[in-house]
Design a protein around this motif. Structure first.
Motif, PDB file in Angstrom:
ATOM      1  N   PHE A 200      48.076  28.103  40.401  1.00 29.54           N
ATOM      2  CA  PHE A 200      48.531  28.945  39.212  1.00 29.54           C
ATOM      3  C   PHE A 200      47.365  30.047  39.097  1.00 29.54           C
ATOM      4  N   ALA A 201      46.321  29.532  38.784  1.00 28.73           N
ATOM      5  CA  ALA A 201      45.271  30.298  38.256  1.00 28.73           C
ATOM      6  C   ALA A 201      44.870  31.412  39.333  1.00 28.73           C
ATOM      7  N   GLU A 202      44.916  30.828  40.612  1.00 22.56           N
ATOM      8  CA  GLU A 202      44.490  31.744  41.681  1.00 22.56           C
ATOM      9  C   GLU A 202      45.771  33.033  41.829  1.00 22.56           C
ATOM     10  N   VAL A 203      46.790  33.009  41.561  1.00 22.94           N
ATOM     11  CA  VAL A 203      47.815  33.703  41.619  1.00 22.94           C
ATOM     12  C   VAL A 203      47.692  34.759  40.466  1.00 22.94           C
ATOM     13  N   MET A 204      47.526  34.349  39.073  1.00 20.86           N
ATOM     14  CA  MET A 204      47.219  35.166  38.265  1.00 20.86           C
ATOM     15  C   MET A 204      45.940  35.951  38.367  1.00 20.86           C
ATOM     16  N   GLU A 205      44.796  35.316  38.898  1.00 22.79           N
ATOM     17  CA  GLU A 205      43.704  36.094  38.976  1.00 22.79           C
ATOM     18  C   GLU A 205      43.625  37.144  39.858  1.00 22.79           C
ATOM     19  N   VAL A 206      44.388  37.054  41.119  1.00 17.47           N
ATOM     20  CA  VAL A 206      44.522  38.419  42.032  1.00 17.47           C
ATOM     21  C   VAL A 206      45.384  39.125  41.466  1.00 17.47           C
ATOM     22  N   ASN A 207      46.773  38.621  40.937  1.00 16.40           N
ATOM     23  CA  ASN A 207      47.759  39.409  40.711  1.00 16.40           C
ATOM     24  C   ASN A 207      47.610  40.272  39.345  1.00 16.40           C
ATOM     25  N   GLN A 208      47.199  39.516  38.407  1.00 15.92           N
ATOM     26  CA  GLN A 208      47.213  40.003  37.124  1.00 15.92           C
ATOM     27  C   GLN A 208      45.854  40.425  36.682  1.00 15.92           C
ATOM     28  N   VAL A 209      45.058  39.520  36.794  1.00 17.17           N
ATOM     29  CA  VAL A 209      43.568  40.103  36.469  1.00 17.17           C
ATOM     30  C   VAL A 209      42.983  41.281  37.368  1.00 17.17           C
ATOM     31  N   GLY A 210      43.426  40.871  38.662  1.00 11.51           N
ATOM     32  CA  GLY A 210      43.074  42.130  39.473  1.00 11.51           C
ATOM     33  C   GLY A 210      43.809  43.588  39.280  1.00 11.51           C
ATOM     34  N   CYS A 211      44.702  43.577  38.822  1.00 13.08           N
ATOM     35  CA  CYS A 211      45.404  44.702  38.268  1.00 13.08           C
ATOM     36  C   CYS A 211      44.718  45.401  36.902  1.00 13.08           C
ATOM     37  N   PHE A 212      44.491  44.382  36.037  1.00 12.01           N
ATOM     38  CA  PHE A 212      43.830  44.705  34.704  1.00 12.01           C
ATOM     39  C   PHE A 212      42.469  45.266  35.076  1.00 12.01           C
ATOM     40  N   LEU A 213      41.591  44.524  35.920  1.00 12.48           N
ATOM     41  CA  LEU A 213      40.414  45.174  36.303  1.00 12.48           C
ATOM     42  C   LEU A 213      40.436  46.501  36.863  1.00 12.48           C
ATOM     43  N   GLY A 214      41.402  46.761  37.728  1.00 10.40           N
ATOM     44  CA  GLY A 214      41.416  48.020  38.349  1.00 10.40           C
ATOM     45  C   GLY A 214      41.898  49.097  37.341  1.00 10.40           C
ATOM     46  N   ILE A 215      42.905  48.951  36.432  1.00 12.52           N
ATOM     47  CA  ILE A 215      42.944  49.683  35.403  1.00 12.52           C
ATOM     48  C   ILE A 215      41.762  50.056  34.635  1.00 12.52           C
ATOM     49  N   ARG A 216      41.293  49.065  34.124  1.00 17.28           N
ATOM     50  CA  ARG A 216      40.059  49.253  33.368  1.00 17.28           C
ATOM     51  C   ARG A 216      38.806  49.820  34.020  1.00 17.28           C
ATOM     52  N   THR A 217      38.720  49.759  35.025  1.00 11.69           N
ATOM     53  CA  THR A 217      37.372  50.419  35.947  1.00 11.69           C
ATOM     54  C   THR A 217      37.860  51.792  36.095  1.00 11.69           C
ATOM     55  N   VAL A 218      39.038  52.234  36.428  1.00  8.20           N
ATOM     56  CA  VAL A 218      39.253  53.338  37.118  1.00  8.20           C
ATOM     57  C   VAL A 218      39.553  54.374  36.052  1.00  8.20           C
ATOM     58  N   ALA A 219      40.173  53.864  35.064  1.00 12.88           N
ATOM     59  CA  ALA A 219      40.818  54.958  33.928  1.00 12.88           C
ATOM     60  C   ALA A 219      39.681  55.741  33.257  1.00 12.88           C
ATOM     61  N   PRO A 220      38.667  55.160  33.138  1.00 15.14           N
ATOM     62  CA  PRO A 220      37.531  56.162  32.317  1.00 15.14           C
ATOM     63  C   PRO A 220      37.026  57.169  33.393  1.00 15.14           C
ATOM     64  N   VAL A 221      37.182  56.841  34.660  1.00 20.40           N
ATOM     65  CA  VAL A 221      36.631  58.027  35.541  1.00 20.40           C
ATOM     66  C   VAL A 221      37.903  58.919  36.125  1.00 20.40           C
ATOM     67  N   LEU A 222      39.035  58.367  35.902  1.00 20.68           N
ATOM     68  CA  LEU A 222      40.126  59.160  36.543  1.00 20.68           C
ATOM     69  C   LEU A 222      40.449  60.591  36.013  1.00 20.68           C
ATOM     70  N   ALA A 223      40.583  61.409  36.839  1.00 22.12           N
ATOM     71  CA  ALA A 223      40.695  62.806  36.231  1.00 22.12           C
ATOM     72  C   ALA A 223      42.008  62.802  35.175  1.00 22.12           C
ATOM     73  N   ASP A 224      41.888  63.655  34.464  1.00 23.21           N
ATOM     74  CA  ASP A 224      42.946  63.892  33.487  1.00 23.21           C
ATOM     75  C   ASP A 224      44.437  64.395  34.375  1.00 23.21           C
ATOM     76  N   GLY A 225      45.354  63.930  34.062  1.00 25.95           N
ATOM     77  CA  GLY A 225      46.636  64.115  34.844  1.00 25.95           C
ATOM     78  C   GLY A 225      46.677  63.369  35.918  1.00 25.95           C
ATOM     79  N   GLY A 226      45.934  62.286  35.917  1.00 20.29           N
ATOM     80  CA  GLY A 226      45.767  61.318  37.301  1.00 20.29           C
ATOM     81  C   GLY A 226      46.828  60.328  37.102  1.00 20.29           C
ATOM     82  N   THR A 227      47.144  59.586  38.183  1.00 22.41           N
ATOM     83  CA  THR A 227      48.208  58.351  38.091  1.00 22.41           C
ATOM     84  C   THR A 227      47.676  57.164  38.462  1.00 22.41           C
TER      85      THR A 227
END
Length: 248
Positions: free
Chosen positions: A102-129
């Motif tokens: 259960f933890a493995e699935v959550m780590e990849v699918n949920q935590v991975g998504c969270f880390l992506g948003i958190r890391t990319v958002a500060p450098v994402l260009a305004d108007g990005g997606t």
């Protein structure tokens, strides 16, 4: 003129399946695509074919995310989009699922998504997606995939919160919610079978599994100006699976 001309987009899980088709389509539409995965040989080969860059990324690791985002910003001067595609699927009854699985699935699918948003958002260009890969199971329950269903409910929640928080910068965040799509994740044991195909002909109103390139087209729509007034939404692409109950 391509729909993604001049845009720099990171795609996770890009070595095969939906991520591969997203990388191919985005590149064809003019994007500079950064392919990421842990399947290095496949990722490098595809990047070479597309004239793109490949970066190794284990989505569970903060250091990997920081490195990929820093290198992308350095090499391209900007980041305009993220497709959080990487994910894992495990089959089995919930009561037979171990805590570790259960933890493995959550780590990849949920935590991975969270880390992506958190890391990319500060450098994402305004108007990005940002496009997150959820699932039709983010909107309903499904027996035999309990950990996966829980993780995709979480992805949809993250999508909505990120959309609200990033809207002042014009950054749009949406989720694709596929049903059964014909990719290696669905058939980890080998080649598809006639029995499997017959099962989905009965189950899905449109009579077949989805194709990865169909999901890629939806991700493209949510990453370009065609969807300029859409954010915080789930987009189901399931052949009618969730439309309702059939009586015959």
């Amino acid at each position: 003129m391509g729909k993604m001309d001049g845009r720099v987009v990171i795609v996770t899980g890009a070595a095969r399946g939906q991520g591969e088709q997203e990388a191919r389509l985005f590149a064809a539409e003019g994007a500079d695509v950064v392919l990421t995965d842990v399947l290095d040989a496949r990722g490098e080969d595809l990047a070479g074919e597309l004239g793109a860059r490949y970066r190794r990324l284990d989505v569970r690791r903060e250091d990997d995310w920081r490195r990929v985002v820093e290198e992308t910003a350095r090499d391209h001067g900007r980041v305009d989009g993220l497709v959080n595609n990487a994910g894992v699927l495990r089959f089995g009854r919930l009561v037979d699922t171990s805590a570790a699985e259960f933890a493995e699935v959550m780590e990849v699918n949920q935590v991975g998504c969270f880390l992506g948003i958190r890391t990319v958002a500060p450098v994402l260009a305004d108007g990005g997606t940002i496009v997150n890969t959820a699932s039709c199971t983010a909107l309903t329950g499904m027996a035999a995939v309990g950990a996966y269903t829980a993780s995709k409910h979480a992805v949809l929640g993250l999508t909505r919160v990120a959309a609200l928080e990033l809207a002042p910068r014009g950054i749009r965040v949406n989720a694709v919610c596929p049903g059964a799509v014909d990719t290696p994740m669905v058939d980890p044991g080998g080649a598809p079978s006639a029995e499997r195909d017959a099962h989905y002909r009965r189950l899905v109103p449109l009579g077949r599994m989805g194709r990865a390139e169909e999901v890629a087209r939806l991700a493209l729509f949510l990453s370009c100006e065609d969807s300029s007034y859409i954010t915080g939404q789930p987009f189901v692409i399931d052949g009618g699976w969730l439309a309702g109950v059939r009586t015959g």
